[in-house]
Enzyme design. Structure first.
Site, short mmCIF file in Angstrom:
data_model
loop_
_atom_site.label_atom_id
_atom_site.label_comp_id
_atom_site.label_asym_id
_atom_site.label_seq_id
_atom_site.Cartn_x
_atom_site.Cartn_y
_atom_site.Cartn_z
N LYS A 1 2.17 -3.84 6.61
CA LYS A 1 2.56 -3.89 5.10
C LYS A 1 3.99 -3.72 5.13
CE LYS A 1 -1.35 -4.70 3.37
NZ LYS A 1 -1.57 -6.05 2.75
N TYR B 1 -1.51 -1.04 10.67
CA TYR B 1 -1.81 -1.63 9.43
C TYR B 1 -0.67 -1.38 8.53
CZ TYR B 1 -3.47 -1.80 4.60
OH TYR B 1 -3.57 -2.07 3.18
N SER C 1 0.92 -1.17 0.11
CA SER C 1 -0.08 -0.21 0.11
C SER C 1 0.86 1.26 0.03
CB SER C 1 -0.95 -0.11 1.18
OG SER C 1 -1.60 1.29 1.44
P1 NAD Z 1 -11.04 -7.10 1.22
O1 NAD Z 1 -11.08 -7.11 2.77
O2 NAD Z 1 -12.11 -6.82 0.30
O3 NAD Z 1 -10.33 -8.47 0.59
C1 NAD Z 1 -9.56 -9.40 1.66
C2 NAD Z 1 -10.02 -10.64 1.71
O4 NAD Z 1 -8.99 -11.65 2.31
C3 NAD Z 1 -11.24 -10.92 1.96
O5 NAD Z 1 -12.15 -11.69 1.10
C4 NAD Z 1 -11.02 -11.59 3.42
O6 NAD Z 1 -11.99 -12.47 3.76
C5 NAD Z 1 -9.73 -12.24 3.29
N1 NAD Z 1 -8.98 -12.65 4.43
C6 NAD Z 1 -8.46 -11.80 5.19
N2 NAD Z 1 -7.76 -12.39 6.08
C7 NAD Z 1 -7.64 -13.79 5.56
C8 NAD Z 1 -6.92 -14.91 6.04
N3 NAD Z 1 -6.04 -14.84 7.38
N4 NAD Z 1 -7.00 -15.86 5.45
C9 NAD Z 1 -7.57 -15.97 4.26
N5 NAD Z 1 -8.32 -15.07 3.97
C10 NAD Z 1 -8.36 -13.87 4.62
O7 NAD Z 1 -9.84 -6.26 0.95
P2 NAD Z 1 -9.02 -5.48 -0.50
O8 NAD Z 1 -9.45 -4.00 -0.38
O9 NAD Z 1 -9.62 -6.37 -1.53
O10 NAD Z 1 -7.75 -5.77 -0.09
C11 NAD Z 1 -6.94 -6.55 -0.62
C12 NAD Z 1 -5.28 -6.53 -0.25
O11 NAD Z 1 -5.14 -5.34 -0.76
C13 NAD Z 1 -5.28 -6.26 1.40
O12 NAD Z 1 -4.01 -7.18 1.46
C14 NAD Z 1 -4.97 -4.74 1.39
O13 NAD Z 1 -4.54 -4.60 2.81
C15 NAD Z 1 -4.34 -4.41 0.20
N6 NAD Z 1 -4.72 -3.11 0.09
C16 NAD Z 1 -5.99 -2.39 -0.05
C17 NAD Z 1 -6.23 -1.19 -0.29
C18 NAD Z 1 -7.66 -0.78 -0.43
O14 NAD Z 1 -7.67 0.68 -0.40
N7 NAD Z 1 -8.60 -1.63 -0.52
C19 NAD Z 1 -5.41 -0.43 -0.62
C20 NAD Z 1 -4.01 -0.92 -0.59
C21 NAD Z 1 -3.74 -1.99 -0.21
C1 WQD Z 2 -9.49 9.92 0.78
C2 WQD Z 2 -9.71 11.28 1.08
C3 WQD Z 2 -9.92 12.10 3.69
C4 WQD Z 2 -14.00 9.96 3.88
C5 WQD Z 2 -7.01 4.79 3.11
C6 WQD Z 2 -5.95 4.14 3.81
C7 WQD Z 2 -4.88 3.66 3.09
C8 WQD Z 2 -5.30 2.80 1.76
C9 WQD Z 2 -6.57 3.32 1.31
C10 WQD Z 2 -5.18 0.57 2.22
C11 WQD Z 2 -9.16 11.84 2.55
C12 WQD Z 2 -11.51 12.34 2.94
C13 WQD Z 2 -12.89 10.52 3.63
C14 WQD Z 2 -14.85 10.84 4.32
C15 WQD Z 2 -13.73 12.64 3.77
N1 WQD Z 2 -5.91 1.45 2.18
N2 WQD Z 2 -12.56 11.96 3.32
N3 WQD Z 2 -14.66 12.20 4.36
O1 WQD Z 2 -7.25 7.84 3.84
O2 WQD Z 2 -6.37 8.22 1.50
O3 WQD Z 2 -6.38 6.08 2.51
O4 WQD Z 2 -7.49 3.97 1.99
O5 WQD Z 2 -4.05 0.28 2.21
O6 WQD Z 2 -4.07 2.91 3.72
O7 WQD Z 2 -5.25 5.01 4.70
O8 WQD Z 2 -8.34 7.26 1.77
O9 WQD Z 2 -10.96 7.15 1.36
O10 WQD Z 2 -10.46 7.25 3.59
O11 WQD Z 2 -9.62 9.07 2.16
O12 WQD Z 2 -13.35 13.82 3.41
O13 WQD Z 2 -15.98 10.45 5.04
O14 WQD Z 2 -11.23 11.83 1.58
O15 WQD Z 2 -9.86 12.80 4.55
O16 WQD Z 2 -8.69 13.23 2.09
P1 WQD Z 2 -6.87 7.61 2.55
P2 WQD Z 2 -10.02 7.59 2.26
#
Ligand code: NAD
Ligand code: WQD
Length: 333
Positions: A152, A148, A124
């Site tokens: 990562k 979190y 991330s």
């Molecule tokens: P999500 O929660 O929708 O998907 C994760 C999946 O993993 C889920 O289906 C959950 O049931 C499964 N899971 C969790 N723990 C598990 C375990 N111990 N064993 C087996 N399955 C398990 O999340 P997502 O948004 O699809 O994210 C996927 C990956 O991408 C994650 O590693 C997350 O940290 C990373 N990521 C997500 C974002 C985002 O904003 N969505 C941003 C950056 C990185």
């Molecule tokens: C985006 C913008 C908020 C909600 C997060 C995690 C990051 C990654 C992605 C996993 C910001 C603003 C939000 C609301 C608002 N996940 N906002 N009102 O914070 O950039 O990233 O998700 O890896 O680790 O931190 O994303 O969508 O929460 O916010 O004004 O109700 O929207 O302040 O500027 P963020 P977000």
């Protein structure tokens, strides 16, 4: 090629499974369904016209993984399984380290035992903390501000050590910026539990009348209109980047670390207006205090991804909003 997709029932993993299967890969999904639904797998099957092979289980379960690797000859693993809520990670750090770090370690140990050494990891942009330079290049220092993000960064470190210890590994660390949108079919998307933390699902719920207004966190940032700026990337573009990364590591040993973002930042108010325009629905909002821990502006330097993977995001902000809105309507019904 046979790919194990952990977390393949989740938001990003499910879109990856679709693109992998459409590209002709064979896929096995492993998911404990802790943050997803079994019906997603059926819907993937409807999109690709083929049933998804699924094992219900946990990546921390070494004996289950061992049995799975005995049953299938995997060529590579895409590892999406993990927990992702920043706030929750602050109140439940052990659960986050256990799932994200111990889960990855167990998986890597079993892969090593079975000589499966191609690994694509969901990292991330949160590992950059409060970046000194935007657009953020991959060379930016790692500095995390919550468990979190730390989980990562730890797995990234483990992968670097592993790659140094054994040059046979082929690893892609992909640092996502802000994934949004859903599959254009309307069949899969993100299932946000409870009140959404993230901007896009919140906007969609306000537009749908499920919530009264959006609280815009902070209006005095040093940005175009005072609201926070982020790099929103369509989830389908994001997962196509994974396919390019898989092809890349198939050709080259070692470790690749790559941003997946568009390189374009949008403010909260710009996103809100784009959503209104794309969907024809009003999104009432109120300007409120900053959210603790937020930074004013960050977006990717996507040049390296284009250079090494020949990939760049193509879907527009309009598509991101329209696809989110289509999925929101499916969630309501
Ligand atoms: P999500 O929660 O929708 O998907 C994760 C999946 O993993 C889920 O289906 C959950 O049931 C499964 N899971 C969790 N723990 C598990 C375990 N111990 N064993 C087996 N399955 C398990 O999340 P997502 O948004 O699809 O994210 C996927 C990956 O991408 C994650 O590693 C997350 O940290 C990373 N990521 C997500 C974002 C985002 O904003 N969505 C941003 C950056 C990185
Ligand atoms: C985006 C913008 C908020 C909600 C997060 C995690 C990051 C990654 C992605 C996993 C910001 C603003 C939000 C609301 C608002 N996940 N906002 N009102 O914070 O950039 O990233 O998700 O890896 O680790 O931190 O994303 O969508 O929460 O916010 O004004 O109700 O929207 O302040 O500027 P963020 P977000």
């Amino acid at each position: 090629m046979l790919i194990l997709v952990t977390g393949g029932a989740g938001y990003i993993g499910s879109h990856a499974v679709v693109e992998l299967m459409l590209a002709g890969y064979d896929v096995v999904v492993l998911d404990n369904l802790s943050n997803s639904h079994g019906e997603t797998l059926q819907n993937i099957g409807r999109i690709v016209g083929q049933e998804v092979v699924f094992t219900h289980g946990d990546v921390r379960d070494e004996s289950l993984l061992t049995a799975l690797f005995e049953q299938y000859s995997f060529d590579a693993v895409m590892h999406f399984a993990g927990l992702k809520a920043v706030g929750e990670s602050v109140s439940q750090p052990l659960r986050y380290y256990e799932n994200n770090v111990a889960g990855s370690l167990t998986l890597l140990r079993v892969m090593d035992k079975f000589n499966v050494r191609q690994f694509v990891f969901s990292s991330s942009a949160t590992v950059y903390g409060n970046p000194a330079v935007v657009p953020v290049p991959e060379s930016s220092p790692i500095s995390t501000t919550n468990p979190y993000g730390a989980s990562k960064a730890m797995v990234e470190g483990i992968l670097r050590d592993l790659s140094h210890s054994d040059p046979e590994w082929r690893i892609a660390i992909l640092r996502y910026f802000n994934p949004v949108g859903a599959h254009p079919s309307g069949l899969i998307g993100e299932h946000a539990n409870g009140v959404p933390n993230n901007l896009m699902p919140y906007i969609a719920q306000v537009a749908a009348g499920q919530r009264e207004y959006l609280s815009v966190f902070g209006s005095d940032y040093a940005t175009v209109d005072g609201t926070g700026v982020r790099d929103y990337i369509h989830v389908v573009d994001l997962v196509i980047g994974h396919l390019r990364a898989l092809e890349f590591i198939g050709q080259s040993k070692g470790i690749l670390t790559c941003n997946l973002g568009t390189g374009q930042g949008y403010s909260v108010l710009q996103m809100l207006k784009a959503f209104e325009l794309a969907t024809g629905h009003k999104v009432p909002y109120r300007l409120v205090d900053r959210r603790p821990g937020d930074v004013d502006s960050y977006y990717a330097d996507p040049a390296y991804a284009e250079e090494v993977l020949g990939w760049r995001a193509e879907r527009s902000i309009v598509q991101m909003c329209q696809d989110s809105w289509r999925w929101q309507q499916v969630l309501i019904h």
